[in-house]
Design a protein around this motif. Sequence first.
Motif, PDB file in Angstrom:
ATOM      1  N   PHE A 121       0.734  -1.073  -0.173  1.00 19.50           N
ATOM      2  CA  PHE A 121       0.099  -0.067   0.058  1.00 19.50           C
ATOM      3  C   PHE A 121       0.916   1.411   0.097  1.00 19.50           C
ATOM      4  O   PHE A 121       1.990   1.212   0.346  1.00 19.50           O
ATOM      5  N   LYS A 122       0.341   2.460  -0.501  1.00 15.78           N
ATOM      6  CA  LYS A 122       1.083   3.703  -0.250  1.00 15.78           C
ATOM      7  C   LYS A 122       0.161   4.354   0.911  1.00 15.78           C
ATOM      8  O   LYS A 122      -0.935   4.441   0.829  1.00 15.78           O
ATOM      9  N   PHE A 123       0.747   5.410   1.414  1.00 11.90           N
ATOM     10  CA  PHE A 123       0.146   6.419   2.135  1.00 11.90           C
ATOM     11  C   PHE A 123      -0.837   7.115   1.440  1.00 11.90           C
ATOM     12  O   PHE A 123      -1.947   7.149   2.094  1.00 11.90           O
ATOM     13  N   SER A 124      -0.794   7.231   0.319  1.00 11.02           N
ATOM     14  CA  SER A 124      -1.837   7.963  -0.343  1.00 11.02           C
ATOM     15  C   SER A 124      -3.074   7.487  -0.635  1.00 11.02           C
ATOM     16  O   SER A 124      -4.244   8.050  -0.944  1.00 11.02           O
ATOM     17  N   ASP A 125      -2.907   6.087  -0.451  1.00 13.95           N
ATOM     18  CA  ASP A 125      -4.084   5.192  -0.581  1.00 13.95           C
ATOM     19  C   ASP A 125      -4.881   4.892   0.533  1.00 13.95           C
ATOM     20  O   ASP A 125      -5.820   4.501   0.507  1.00 13.95           O
ATOM     21  N   LEU A 126      -4.201   5.387   1.693  1.00 14.09           N
ATOM     22  CA  LEU A 126      -4.838   5.121   3.014  1.00 14.09           C
ATOM     23  C   LEU A 126      -6.074   6.132   3.168  1.00 14.09           C
ATOM     24  O   LEU A 126      -5.840   7.156   2.877  1.00 14.09           O
ATOM     25  N   PRO A 127      -7.108   5.843   3.908  1.00 14.81           N
ATOM     26  CA  PRO A 127      -8.199   6.635   4.387  1.00 14.81           C
ATOM     27  C   PRO A 127      -7.488   7.521   5.285  1.00 14.81           C
ATOM     28  O   PRO A 127      -6.526   7.324   5.814  1.00 14.81           O
ATOM     29  N   ALA A 128      -8.002   8.617   5.408  1.00 17.65           N
ATOM     30  CA  ALA A 128      -7.101   9.790   6.335  1.00 17.65           C
ATOM     31  C   ALA A 128      -7.117   9.364   7.606  1.00 17.65           C
ATOM     32  O   ALA A 128      -6.062   9.692   8.285  1.00 17.65           O
ATOM     33  N   ALA A 129      -8.054   8.665   8.343  1.00 18.17           N
ATOM     34  CA  ALA A 129      -8.032   8.333   9.853  1.00 18.17           C
ATOM     35  C   ALA A 129      -6.779   7.299   9.899  1.00 18.17           C
ATOM     36  O   ALA A 129      -6.371   7.320  10.932  1.00 18.17           O
ATOM     37  N   GLU A 130      -6.561   6.433   8.728  1.00 11.55           N
ATOM     38  CA  GLU A 130      -5.497   5.475   9.115  1.00 11.55           C
ATOM     39  C   GLU A 130      -4.262   6.050   8.712  1.00 11.55           C
ATOM     40  O   GLU A 130      -3.324   5.333   9.055  1.00 11.55           O
ATOM     41  N   LYS A 131      -4.073   7.210   8.111  1.00  6.27           N
ATOM     42  CA  LYS A 131      -2.627   7.709   7.876  1.00  6.27           C
ATOM     43  C   LYS A 131      -2.216   8.128   8.994  1.00  6.27           C
ATOM     44  O   LYS A 131      -0.832   7.845   9.278  1.00  6.27           O
ATOM     45  N   GLU A 143       0.266   0.956  13.220  1.00  5.59           N
ATOM     46  CA  GLU A 143      -0.742   0.186  13.674  1.00  5.59           C
ATOM     47  C   GLU A 143      -1.525  -0.725  12.471  1.00  5.59           C
ATOM     48  O   GLU A 143      -1.845  -1.831  12.675  1.00  5.59           O
ATOM     49  N   TYR A 144      -1.636  -0.073  11.254  1.00  2.88           N
ATOM     50  CA  TYR A 144      -2.221  -0.524  10.105  1.00  2.88           C
ATOM     51  C   TYR A 144      -1.084  -1.767   9.646  1.00  2.88           C
ATOM     52  O   TYR A 144      -1.942  -2.620   9.285  1.00  2.88           O
ATOM     53  N   VAL A 145       0.045  -1.641   9.650  1.00  7.72           N
ATOM     54  CA  VAL A 145       0.780  -2.447   9.077  1.00  7.72           C
ATOM     55  C   VAL A 145       0.926  -3.640  10.148  1.00  7.72           C
ATOM     56  O   VAL A 145       0.973  -4.812   9.916  1.00  7.72           O
ATOM     57  N   LYS A 146       1.157  -3.350  11.392  1.00 11.44           N
ATOM     58  CA  LYS A 146       1.218  -4.132  12.628  1.00 11.44           C
ATOM     59  C   LYS A 146       0.017  -5.078  12.438  1.00 11.44           C
ATOM     60  O   LYS A 146       0.219  -6.404  12.536  1.00 11.44           O
TER      61      LYS A 146
END
Length: 241
Positions: A212-222, A227-230
Amino acid sequence: MTFRSICIAVYVFFYLIFTTPMRARLKKLEKTDPQEASRIAQEQVQKVFKHLLKISGVTIEVNGLENIPDEASLFVGNHSSYFDIIVTGATIPGGVGFVAKDSLGKIPGLSSWMKCIHCLFLDRSDVRKGLQTILEGVDYLKEGYSMCIYPEGTRSTTGELGEFKGGSLKMAQRAKAPVVPVAITGTRDIFENNPGLRVYPSHVIISFGKPFKFSDLPAAEKKFAGEYVKKAIEDMLAAQQ
């Protein structure tokens, strides 16, 4: 020590000595053709990693190679053994540089090879130096060199994932590079779980998750990308059981 342990120690010792001229040639080549120097160095290091795994009697099951992007990426994995580095480096196509503790940068021969494959040495006690290391990683990613980092900062002794350090993904965010979750099981049985510097055969599973790329993550998950990767790695580890 087991016979395998002795063989590994002897192999590494003599390899570092006899490849001194090769390291010098690579250093010279890097000034005129850094991409070719990196390719040769990664090829050599991957051969060493595969030889070490063979000597150790390790078998590897690799999942998710199709998830690895065709561009420089930041590989983010769990860390419970020294052999995580060997397994990861041996299985990623084209090789990878690692973010390592700064003490490894003081070992003659070993540190030279690590620099050849664009490893970075992180001083966790100095915030300013740590930031500079991250910026070097950004440059490497932009130049086309994949990197690997273990956000826990140290090896887990329980097999459970520790806290992911907040700045561990900054280099991917700044370089706009893909992040690839990596889950590894079975490496502690090779060395750390054995008393007396003993190396025993083990079956290791390494899985590469969806990038994934940061630009593809929802604002809340950025804000909580660590924690998203974990969570992604935790799910992959559970699937390996």
